[in-house]
Design a protein around this motif. Structure first.
Motif, PDB file in Angstrom:
ATOM      1  N   ALA A   2      15.999  28.730  -0.959  1.00  0.00           N
ATOM      2  CA  ALA A   2      16.192  28.518   0.145  1.00  0.00           C
ATOM      3  C   ALA A   2      17.587  28.358   0.774  1.00  0.00           C
ATOM      4  O   ALA A   2      18.010  28.939   1.531  1.00  0.00           O
ATOM      5  N   ALA A   3      18.327  27.361   0.099  1.00  0.00           N
ATOM      6  CA  ALA A   3      19.712  26.759   0.687  1.00  0.00           C
ATOM      7  C   ALA A   3      20.397  28.201   0.339  1.00  0.00           C
ATOM      8  O   ALA A   3      21.325  28.473   1.279  1.00  0.00           O
ATOM      9  N   GLN A   4      20.357  29.067  -0.903  1.00  0.00           N
ATOM     10  CA  GLN A   4      21.048  30.220  -1.034  1.00  0.00           C
ATOM     11  C   GLN A   4      20.799  31.331   0.054  1.00  0.00           C
ATOM     12  O   GLN A   4      21.665  31.809   0.411  1.00  0.00           O
ATOM     13  N   GLU A  64      19.535  18.882  11.833  1.00  0.00           N
ATOM     14  CA  GLU A  64      20.195  20.187  12.347  1.00  0.00           C
ATOM     15  C   GLU A  64      21.350  20.301  11.446  1.00  0.00           C
ATOM     16  O   GLU A  64      22.061  19.256  11.540  1.00  0.00           O
ATOM     17  N   SER A  65      21.440  21.555  11.098  1.00  0.00           N
ATOM     18  CA  SER A  65      22.810  21.922  10.490  1.00  0.00           C
ATOM     19  C   SER A  65      23.484  22.898  11.366  1.00  0.00           C
ATOM     20  O   SER A  65      22.812  24.042  11.421  1.00  0.00           O
ATOM     21  N   ASP A 119      22.861  20.927  -0.661  1.00  0.00           N
ATOM     22  CA  ASP A 119      22.992  22.131  -1.588  1.00  0.00           C
ATOM     23  C   ASP A 119      23.650  23.383  -0.909  1.00  0.00           C
ATOM     24  O   ASP A 119      24.667  23.980  -1.521  1.00  0.00           O
ATOM     25  N   ILE A 120      23.355  23.460   0.479  1.00  0.00           N
ATOM     26  CA  ILE A 120      24.135  24.796   1.344  1.00  0.00           C
ATOM     27  C   ILE A 120      25.660  24.565   1.424  1.00  0.00           C
ATOM     28  O   ILE A 120      26.403  25.152   1.283  1.00  0.00           O
ATOM     29  N   ARG A 147      27.259  25.073  -1.809  1.00  0.00           N
ATOM     30  CA  ARG A 147      27.543  26.470  -2.104  1.00  0.00           C
ATOM     31  C   ARG A 147      28.380  27.203  -1.083  1.00  0.00           C
ATOM     32  O   ARG A 147      29.181  27.964  -1.386  1.00  0.00           O
ATOM     33  N   LEU A 148      28.460  26.757   0.229  1.00  0.00           N
ATOM     34  CA  LEU A 148      29.555  27.118   1.046  1.00  0.00           C
ATOM     35  C   LEU A 148      30.776  26.799   0.506  1.00  0.00           C
ATOM     36  O   LEU A 148      31.721  27.552   0.579  1.00  0.00           O
ATOM     37  N   LEU A 149      31.072  25.474   0.040  1.00  0.00           N
ATOM     38  CA  LEU A 149      32.482  25.285  -0.472  1.00  0.00           C
ATOM     39  C   LEU A 149      32.924  26.255  -1.603  1.00  0.00           C
ATOM     40  O   LEU A 149      33.944  26.361  -1.717  1.00  0.00           O
ATOM     41  N   GLU A 150      31.889  26.468  -2.460  1.00  0.00           N
ATOM     42  CA  GLU A 150      32.154  27.261  -3.541  1.00  0.00           C
ATOM     43  C   GLU A 150      32.554  28.794  -3.062  1.00  0.00           C
ATOM     44  O   GLU A 150      33.466  29.404  -3.653  1.00  0.00           O
ATOM     45  N   GLU A 151      31.849  29.225  -2.087  1.00  0.00           N
ATOM     46  CA  GLU A 151      32.066  30.542  -1.438  1.00  0.00           C
ATOM     47  C   GLU A 151      33.652  30.687  -0.824  1.00  0.00           C
ATOM     48  O   GLU A 151      34.364  31.536  -1.026  1.00  0.00           O
ATOM     49  N   GLU A 152      33.896  29.462  -0.277  1.00  0.00           N
ATOM     50  CA  GLU A 152      35.299  29.398   0.245  1.00  0.00           C
ATOM     51  C   GLU A 152      36.319  29.227  -0.777  1.00  0.00           C
ATOM     52  O   GLU A 152      37.408  29.839  -0.535  1.00  0.00           O
ATOM     53  N   ALA A 153      36.125  28.490  -1.784  1.00  0.00           N
ATOM     54  CA  ALA A 153      36.956  28.532  -2.811  1.00  0.00           C
ATOM     55  C   ALA A 153      37.303  29.855  -3.526  1.00  0.00           C
ATOM     56  O   ALA A 153      38.247  29.826  -4.045  1.00  0.00           O
TER      57      ALA A 153
END
Length: 117
Positions: A106-108, A51-52, A23-24, A27-33
């Motif tokens: 939490a992911a957000q 770990e991420s 999910d993280i 969401r990050l790919l959407e933010e980048e797009a």
């Protein structure tokens, strides 16, 4: 707790962890797009089992979890240096900074560490 119960809880937390990491990443790919996030490096996000590590123009964030105990920690370097423990219950509730979240929220929260400056 019996070994069998611990194995079940560990397996369930591990599945929740991977769900949150996916999910993280989404969401990050959407933010980048949409241009909110730039110069991100998401390639290694699923390569480490528990770990991420996320990087972007806005900074660096490492998040990890021990599925056996539910204990985790996050470390942010830039724009603000912060490090703090967090916890995941077997039911999927997540406590970060004294606040209780579900997996999605939490992911957000972690995404916001890299996108909100």
């Amino acid at each position: 707790m019996a070994d069998e119960d611990l194995d079940h809880v560990t397996h369930f937390r591990d599945r929740l962890w991977h769900s949150m990491v996916i999910d993280i990443r989404r969401r990050l790919l959407e933010e980048e797009a949409t241009g909110v996030l730039s110069q991100s490096n998401l390639e290694g996000i699923l390569e480490l089992e528990n770990e991420s590590i996320l990087t972007s123009k806005n900074g660096y964030l490492s998040v990890w979890l021990v599925p056996e105990t539910g204990d985790g920690s996050w470390n942010q370097i830039s724009p603000i240096e912060q490090c703090e423990p967090w916890f995941m219950w077997p039911n999927g509730d997540v406590e970060i900074s004294g606040n209780l979240f579900d997996i999605s929220n939490a992911a957000q929260w972690f995404v916001n560490r890299l996108t909100v400056v």
